[in-house]
Design an enzyme around this catalytic site. Structure first.
Site, PDB file in Angstrom:
ATOM      1  CB  THR A 121      -2.575  16.694   3.703  1.00 33.14           C
ATOM      2  OG1 THR A 121      -3.550  15.902   4.009  1.00 33.14           O
ATOM      3  CG2 THR A 121      -1.702  17.376   4.987  1.00 33.14           C
ATOM      4  CD  GLU A 149      -7.476  13.941   3.555  1.00 29.62           C
ATOM      5  OE1 GLU A 149      -7.746  12.628   3.770  1.00 29.62           O
ATOM      6  OE2 GLU A 149      -5.986  13.484   3.339  1.00 29.62           O
ATOM      7  CG  PHE A 150      -9.484  13.470   9.860  1.00 29.74           C
ATOM      8  CD1 PHE A 150      -7.991  13.615  10.216  1.00 29.74           C
ATOM      9  CD2 PHE A 150     -10.601  14.922  10.095  1.00 29.74           C
ATOM     10  CE1 PHE A 150      -7.637  14.933  10.518  1.00 29.74           C
ATOM     11  CE2 PHE A 150      -9.985  15.664  11.175  1.00 29.74           C
ATOM     12  CZ  PHE A 150      -8.963  15.932  11.550  1.00 29.74           C
ATOM     13  CB  CYS A 277      -1.287   9.969   4.588  1.00 24.84           C
ATOM     14  SG  CYS A 277      -2.231  10.216   3.331  1.00 24.84           S
ATOM     15  CE  LYS A 337      -5.239   1.673   4.121  1.00 27.76           C
ATOM     16  NZ  LYS A 337      -5.720   2.953   5.339  1.00 27.76           N
ATOM     17  NE  ARG A 344       0.082   7.466  -3.720  1.00 30.36           N
ATOM     18  CZ  ARG A 344      -1.057   7.914  -4.175  1.00 30.36           C
ATOM     19  NH1 ARG A 344      -0.131   9.904  -4.081  1.00 30.36           N
ATOM     20  NH2 ARG A 344      -1.686   8.028  -3.446  1.00 30.36           N
TER      21      ARG A 344
HETATM   22  C1  UGA Z   1      -4.017   8.265   6.818  1.00 26.49           C
HETATM   23  C2  UGA Z   1      -4.364   8.114   8.152  1.00 26.49           C
HETATM   24  O1  UGA Z   1      -4.900   6.953   8.877  1.00 26.49           O
HETATM   25  C3  UGA Z   1      -6.157   8.650   7.626  1.00 26.49           C
HETATM   26  O2  UGA Z   1      -6.777   9.561   9.095  1.00 26.49           O
HETATM   27  C4  UGA Z   1      -6.031  10.223   7.093  1.00 26.49           C
HETATM   28  O3  UGA Z   1      -7.057  10.825   6.507  1.00 26.49           O
HETATM   29  C5  UGA Z   1      -4.617   9.899   5.876  1.00 26.49           C
HETATM   30  O4  UGA Z   1      -3.724   9.102   6.059  1.00 26.49           O
HETATM   31  C6  UGA Z   1      -4.665  11.200   5.176  1.00 26.49           C
HETATM   32  O5  UGA Z   1      -3.330  12.094   5.010  1.00 26.49           O
HETATM   33  O6  UGA Z   1      -4.788  11.367   4.095  1.00 26.49           O
HETATM   34  P1  UGA Z   1      -3.431   6.318   5.212  1.00 26.49           P
HETATM   35  O7  UGA Z   1      -2.422   6.500   4.593  1.00 26.49           O
HETATM   36  O8  UGA Z   1      -4.544   5.534   4.287  1.00 26.49           O
HETATM   37  O9  UGA Z   1      -4.239   7.178   6.378  1.00 26.49           O
HETATM   38  O10 UGA Z   1      -3.366   4.793   6.144  1.00 26.49           O
HETATM   39  P2  UGA Z   1      -3.852   4.257   7.260  1.00 26.49           P
HETATM   40  O11 UGA Z   1      -4.420   2.947   8.095  1.00 26.49           O
HETATM   41  O12 UGA Z   1      -3.078   4.876   8.545  1.00 26.49           O
HETATM   42  O13 UGA Z   1      -2.069   3.149   7.127  1.00 26.49           O
HETATM   43  C7  UGA Z   1      -0.555   4.196   7.379  1.00 26.49           C
HETATM   44  C8  UGA Z   1       0.360   2.369   7.030  1.00 26.49           C
HETATM   45  O14 UGA Z   1       0.589   2.545   9.045  1.00 26.49           O
HETATM   46  C9  UGA Z   1      -0.348   1.826   6.754  1.00 26.49           C
HETATM   47  O15 UGA Z   1       1.371   1.277   5.730  1.00 26.49           O
HETATM   48  C10 UGA Z   1      -0.464   0.510   7.816  1.00 26.49           C
HETATM   49  O16 UGA Z   1      -0.132  -0.876   7.172  1.00 26.49           O
HETATM   50  C11 UGA Z   1       0.033   0.740   8.502  1.00 26.49           C
HETATM   51  N1  UGA Z   1      -0.371   0.734  10.076  1.00 26.49           N
HETATM   52  C12 UGA Z   1      -1.418   0.632  10.025  1.00 26.49           C
HETATM   53  C13 UGA Z   1       1.253  -0.311  10.614  1.00 26.49           C
HETATM   54  O17 UGA Z   1       1.733  -0.911  10.407  1.00 26.49           O
HETATM   55  N2  UGA Z   1      -0.017  -0.490  12.232  1.00 26.49           N
HETATM   56  C14 UGA Z   1      -1.325  -0.227  12.364  1.00 26.49           C
HETATM   57  O18 UGA Z   1      -1.386  -0.771  13.930  1.00 26.49           O
HETATM   58  C15 UGA Z   1      -1.501   0.524  11.475  1.00 26.49           C
END
Ligand code: UGA
Length: 446
Positions: A121, A149-150, A277, A337, A344
């Site tokens: 990114t 990437e996603f 991220c 999560k 981090r």
């Molecule tokens: C995120 C994106 O979802 C991915 O698509 C992306 O590729 C990635 O960043 C990246 O840039 O590499 P990630 O950081 O692994 O992925 O985690 P998420 O599942 O998106 O969660 C991020 C945060 O949001 C967590 O702290 C989670 O607990 C929080 N969250 C998520 C909420 O508080 N509520 C929700 O409804 C969903």
């Protein structure tokens, strides 16, 4: 195809393993020789569901060549995916040193037909910058493309093999086609089962492949993360309103999410978003906007709501106990999560730091965290199980929605505590069940 993946971190290793699993010949290149030798011995350096199984399967069928020798990794490669860290520096700017170094090493060793694909990114304009570095380095051009990437941690393997879309940013058709070919088995639904388990939905609709110019693809990545973070901040703001006016934000989210224009995902209210991220990418996007004279109000607001949400725990504790010094809390969950061991920018850790500043003693239990970094250890006391964390505590705070917390023996937990207050920072448990164990239950906006 022979494909080189530069960087064996989270994104790189998942990319390498998945590309090998769909039949490509993959070399994974990393400057960290210790990591490379561990990978050769079958040791995965971090926790990611299904990755171990996938790597084990590729060892049997199409072994990945783990190496720190760029000449060997790049020889004969049609594609070189750059998957290296792009952290923010202390000023909040994206530190491109790793991606520039990776491009330099590709420039020195790649064949003239190799397409260099940045998957790290990086700000809008990075692909153009890499293209000129490569040209200067070898005295001739290589095709450069972008393929954001996603991959969310905890579902990264599934996200790779069953993507919602594949985005390719390229200036020339040959480069775009070459990247598309790497994904062809996935686009055709020819995805192997892992340990007998199919991770994704049976393919029905075709997977969209979006081809743009590189700057657009670079922006797609930031826009996706920013929108998701904003969606969470929106529901968190609703939770604050629900807290004051009455109403249950979990039901609001379910009802609102049934509108197909809104959708049900990323509407779980809680203690705020974190991870490696969202915080970094939103800061970077704000920086890019500011430096081009754009006042990104929504991004700033999303961030502010998130900071405020990290203070939810201390607000609730103060509301209940008044003064906090001398109080003891049990923190359940430390990772940002579930299904990851990543601490981090974890909201749980931020909350613990805030509580420690208010002289609250924090004992924490997390199912996968066995030790915490030194800069965290002085304010988090790690417990081996939930009951030890809860001993003599005044409150339990559920900070990460690990599935095993649904099996907690709440009665036994309450028995060893001084007071029975349960702050469910993820709206994860059934309030009635927690109350039945003698706790006062407090959820986020419910
Ligand atoms: C995120 C994106 O979802 C991915 O698509 C992306 O590729 C990635 O960043 C990246 O840039 O590499 P990630 O950081 O692994 O992925 O985690 P998420 O599942 O998106 O969660 C991020 C945060 O949001 C967590 O702290 C989670 O607990 C929080 N969250 C998520 C909420 O508080 N509520 C929700 O409804 C969903």
């Amino acid at each position: 195809m022979k494909i080189t993946v530069v960087g064996a971190g989270h994104v790189g290793l998942v990319t390498a393993a998945c590309l090998a699993a769909i039949g490509h010949k993959v070399a994974a290149l990393d400057v960290d020789e210790e990591r490379i030798s561990a990978l050769r011995e079958g040791v995965t350096p971090f926790f990611e569901p299904h990755l171990d199984a996938l790597l084990a399967a590729t060892r049997r069928s199409e072994p990945i060549d783990f190496t720190s020798d760029p000449a060997r990794a790049l020889s004969g490669s049609q594609l070189a995916f750059l998957c290296v860290p792009t952290p923010n520096d202390e000023r909040g700017d994206v530190d491109l040193r790793a991606v520039v170094a990776a491009a330099g090493s590709v420039a020195a060793h790649a064949d003239p037909w190799t397409v260099v694909v940045n998957r790290s990114t990086a700000p809008v304009g990075t692909a153009a910058h890499l293209r000129s570095i490569i040209e200067a380095g070898r005295g001739s051009a290589l095709s450069v493309a972008v393929n954001p990437e996603f991959l969310a941690q905890g579902s990264a393997v599934r996200d790779f093999l069953f993507p919602d879309r594949v985005v390719i940013g390229a200036w020339d058709r040959r480069a775009a086609d070459c990247v598309r070919r790497a994904y062809q088995p996935i686009l055709e639904g020819r995805v192997p089962a892992i340990d007998g388990e199919t991770l994704g939905p049976p393919s029905t609709a075709p997977i969209p492949v979006v081809v743009t110019e590189p700057p657009t693809a670079e922006l797609v990545k930031y826009a996706s993360n920013a929108f998701l973070a904003m969606k969470i901040s929106f529901i968190n703001e609703m939770s604050m309103i629900a807290d004051e006016l009455g109403g249950d934000v979990t039901q609001v989210a379910s009802a609102v999410g049934l509108d197909h224009r809104i959708g049900p995902h990323f509407l779980r209210a809680g203690i705020g978003w974190g991870g490696s991220c969202f915080p970094k990418d939103i800061q970077a996007l704000r920086g890019m906007a500011a430096s081009s004279g754009v006042n990104a109000r929504l991004l700033r607001a999303a961030n502010e709501v998130n900071q405020e949400q990290h203070r939810w725990v201390s607000r609730k504790l103060q509301g209940h106990f008044g003064a906090l010094p001398g109080r003891r809390v049990a923190l359940l969950g430390l990772t940002f999560k579930p299904d990851t061991d990543d601490l981090r920018s974890s909201p749980a850790v931020e909350i613990a730091a805030g509580l420690a500043r208010e002289q609250v003693h924090v004992r924490a239990f997390d199912p996968v965290v066995r030790s915490v970094p030194a800069d965290v250890a002085h304010f988090i006391d790690l417990a081996p199980d939930p009951a030890s964390a809860a001993r003599d505590a005044d409150a339990v705070i559920l900070a990460t929605e690990w599935p095993q917390f649904r099996q907690l023996d709440l009665g036994a937990l309450g028995d060893v505590m001084r007071e029975r207050l349960f702050l469910d920072g993820r709206n994860f448990l059934e309030p009635e069940q927690v109350r039945a164990a003698g706790f006062q239950y407090v959820g986020v906006g419910r």
